[in-house]
Design a protein around this motif. Structure first.
Motif, mmCIF file in Angstrom:
data_model
loop_
_atom_site.group_PDB
_atom_site.id
_atom_site.type_symbol
_atom_site.label_atom_id
_atom_site.label_comp_id
_atom_site.label_asym_id
_atom_site.label_seq_id
_atom_site.Cartn_x
_atom_site.Cartn_y
_atom_site.Cartn_z
ATOM 1 N N GLU A 44 -6.801 -4.505 -5.475
ATOM 2 C CA GLU A 44 -6.065 -5.637 -5.875
ATOM 3 C C GLU A 44 -4.636 -5.393 -5.893
ATOM 4 O O GLU A 44 -3.946 -6.320 -5.864
ATOM 5 C CB GLU A 44 -6.641 -5.815 -7.358
ATOM 6 C CG GLU A 44 -6.107 -6.986 -8.046
ATOM 7 C CD GLU A 44 -6.655 -7.061 -9.361
ATOM 8 O OE1 GLU A 44 -5.853 -7.970 -10.240
ATOM 9 O OE2 GLU A 44 -7.397 -6.522 -9.987
ATOM 10 N N GLY A 47 -1.108 -3.622 -2.457
ATOM 11 C CA GLY A 47 -0.283 -4.791 -1.937
ATOM 12 C C GLY A 47 1.065 -4.999 -2.522
ATOM 13 O O GLY A 47 2.046 -5.672 -1.813
ATOM 14 N N GLN A 48 1.142 -4.898 -3.519
ATOM 15 C CA GLN A 48 2.281 -5.038 -4.472
ATOM 16 C C GLN A 48 3.288 -4.160 -4.797
ATOM 17 O O GLN A 48 4.308 -4.055 -5.133
ATOM 18 C CB GLN A 48 1.712 -5.387 -5.988
ATOM 19 C CG GLN A 48 0.987 -6.736 -5.978
ATOM 20 C CD GLN A 48 0.295 -6.745 -7.544
ATOM 21 O OE1 GLN A 48 0.677 -6.877 -8.446
ATOM 22 N NE2 GLN A 48 -0.966 -7.500 -7.354
ATOM 23 N N ASN A 120 3.431 1.020 4.489
ATOM 24 C CA ASN A 120 2.348 0.619 5.043
ATOM 25 C C ASN A 120 1.541 -0.119 4.095
ATOM 26 O O ASN A 120 0.492 -0.608 4.219
ATOM 27 C CB ASN A 120 1.514 1.943 5.419
ATOM 28 C CG ASN A 120 2.240 2.499 6.735
ATOM 29 O OD1 ASN A 120 2.533 1.752 7.484
ATOM 30 N ND2 ASN A 120 2.101 3.872 7.057
ATOM 31 N N THR A 121 1.699 0.201 2.568
ATOM 32 C CA THR A 121 1.187 -0.694 1.644
ATOM 33 C C THR A 121 1.063 -2.216 2.049
ATOM 34 O O THR A 121 0.314 -2.936 1.272
ATOM 35 C CB THR A 121 1.814 -0.412 0.103
ATOM 36 O OG1 THR A 121 3.208 -0.853 0.225
ATOM 37 C CG2 THR A 121 1.691 1.075 -0.153
ATOM 38 N N LYS A 122 2.145 -2.663 2.882
ATOM 39 C CA LYS A 122 2.135 -4.200 3.142
ATOM 40 C C LYS A 122 1.231 -4.451 4.110
ATOM 41 O O LYS A 122 1.138 -5.846 4.299
ATOM 42 C CB LYS A 122 3.453 -4.582 3.518
ATOM 43 C CG LYS A 122 4.517 -4.298 2.206
ATOM 44 C CD LYS A 122 4.277 -5.083 1.014
ATOM 45 C CE LYS A 122 5.238 -4.807 -0.138
ATOM 46 N NZ LYS A 122 4.770 -5.434 -1.621
ATOM 47 N N LEU A 123 0.504 -3.697 4.810
ATOM 48 C CA LEU A 123 -0.416 -3.990 5.933
ATOM 49 C C LEU A 123 -1.609 -4.603 5.303
ATOM 50 O O LEU A 123 -1.945 -4.192 4.287
ATOM 51 C CB LEU A 123 -0.744 -2.776 6.680
ATOM 52 C CG LEU A 123 0.485 -2.095 7.353
ATOM 53 C CD1 LEU A 123 0.015 -0.904 8.233
ATOM 54 C CD2 LEU A 123 1.132 -3.092 8.503
ATOM 55 N N SER A 124 -2.104 -5.531 5.950
ATOM 56 C CA SER A 124 -3.484 -6.111 5.502
ATOM 57 C C SER A 124 -4.485 -5.447 5.039
ATOM 58 O O SER A 124 -5.502 -5.567 4.345
ATOM 59 C CB SER A 124 -3.699 -7.430 6.101
ATOM 60 O OG SER A 124 -4.020 -7.159 7.594
ATOM 61 N N ASP A 125 -4.751 -4.240 6.114
ATOM 62 C CA ASP A 125 -5.968 -3.544 6.189
ATOM 63 C C ASP A 125 -5.764 -2.090 5.489
ATOM 64 O O ASP A 125 -6.656 -1.171 5.410
ATOM 65 C CB ASP A 125 -6.504 -3.098 7.536
ATOM 66 C CG ASP A 125 -5.572 -2.494 8.428
ATOM 67 O OD1 ASP A 125 -4.246 -2.372 8.125
ATOM 68 O OD2 ASP A 125 -5.852 -1.906 9.457
ATOM 69 N N LYS A 129 -8.369 1.087 4.150
ATOM 70 C CA LYS A 129 -8.716 2.172 4.673
ATOM 71 C C LYS A 129 -8.682 3.286 3.765
ATOM 72 O O LYS A 129 -9.183 4.297 3.817
ATOM 73 C CB LYS A 129 -7.329 2.333 5.678
ATOM 74 C CG LYS A 129 -7.291 3.632 6.397
ATOM 75 C CD LYS A 129 -5.718 3.637 7.359
ATOM 76 C CE LYS A 129 -5.630 4.913 7.729
ATOM 77 N NZ LYS A 129 -4.227 4.934 8.579
#
Length: 267
Positions: A44, A47-48, A120-125, A129
């Protein structure tokens, strides 16, 4: 109470049982309350996260991040981890490039805070992973609470194919093994190398690892360690030698040593 992996015996008996029941046991383990809460939170929130400072300031996120790379013991070393992450890996002077333990370099490279304008925290997957890695590592740790040799065997079986798939020469990959404590221990024990072996020059150590692996396991190229049968031979030798070293019953140790000596070399 969280699920604890079931290991009815040590050595090869326990290893074979664990292999047969792995899918069921890992699925049950991952449904545990603490694992589920931590991984859901990570998915959750990650990505922030835009910086290493933000990551190390959130203990729950950091627990999963470090756990995914087997570095959970560094949870309170926030300044050190922040420095590792912010330095990245591209600069030869980066902190992770100066550390003998290769896991720090993989952590820094994995998150990408110091190497890329956008981490890389902004990558969708990315979250999925890291969570998958964390679950694997957490299960191995839980196994290790009951039998540490079994934990190291699981780690070797998981990591060796990953190293084979990476760029670099055989020498580079052997150095990677040498710089990763859990993997190094499996090879040292499996190949019958003494503790004093680590005092040799690093290039000489690499030569010995390569020569012994060729002689005892038929490993002509590091890529051979991607073969399941070669890894199984390595793990069996490791578990048998570890059992010999730990057993207090002479007859059991003699039996394990006999089994080890009777194992055919792979080609």
């Amino acid at each position: 109470m969280s699920f604890q992996p079931v290991i009815p015996a040590g050595g090869l008996v326990g290893w074979r049982f664990l292999q047969r029941t792995m899918a069921t046991q890992t699925e049950t383990f991952n449904q545990g309350v603490q694992i589920a809460r931590d991984t859901d939170y990570f998915l959750e929130k990650i990505g922030q996260i835009d910086s290493a400072e933000q990551l190390v300031s959130d203990r729950r996120l950091l627990r999963v991040a470090l756990g995914a790379y087997g570095l959970q013991d560094d949870i309170d070393n926030r300044f050190f981890i922040r420095k590792v992450l912010e330095d990245g890996t591209l600069d030869p002077k980066a902190l992770s490039n100066k550390l003998a333990d290769d896991r720090y370099k993989r952590l820094s490279n994995g998150f990408g805070f110091g190497d890329f304008p956008v981490p890389n925290t902004k990558l969708s997957d990315f979250g999925a992973k890291i969570v998958a890695q964390y679950r694997q590592q957490a299960f191995e740790l839980a196994v290790g609470d009951q039998d540490n040799a079994m934990r190291l065997a699981l780690n070797a079986d998981r990591q060796l194919p990953q190293i084979v798939s990476e760029q670099g020469s055989d020498a580079t990959k052997w150095f990677r093994v040498m710089g990763t404590g859990p993997l190094r221990e499996v090879f040292e024990v499996a190949l019958g190398l003494p503790k004093s072996f680590g005092q040799l020059d690093l290039d000489r150590q690499r030569e010995v690892f390569s020569d012994k692996a060729r002689g005892q396991l038929g490993v002509e190229s590091f890529a051979d360690l991607a073969r399941p049968e070669t890894r199984e031979a390595l793990i069996q030798r490791y578990l048998l030698r570890a059992q010999v070293a730990e057993t207090a019953v002479p007859s059991s140790g003699a039996l394990a040593l006999t089994l080890l000596q009777s194992m055919p070399r792979l080609f």
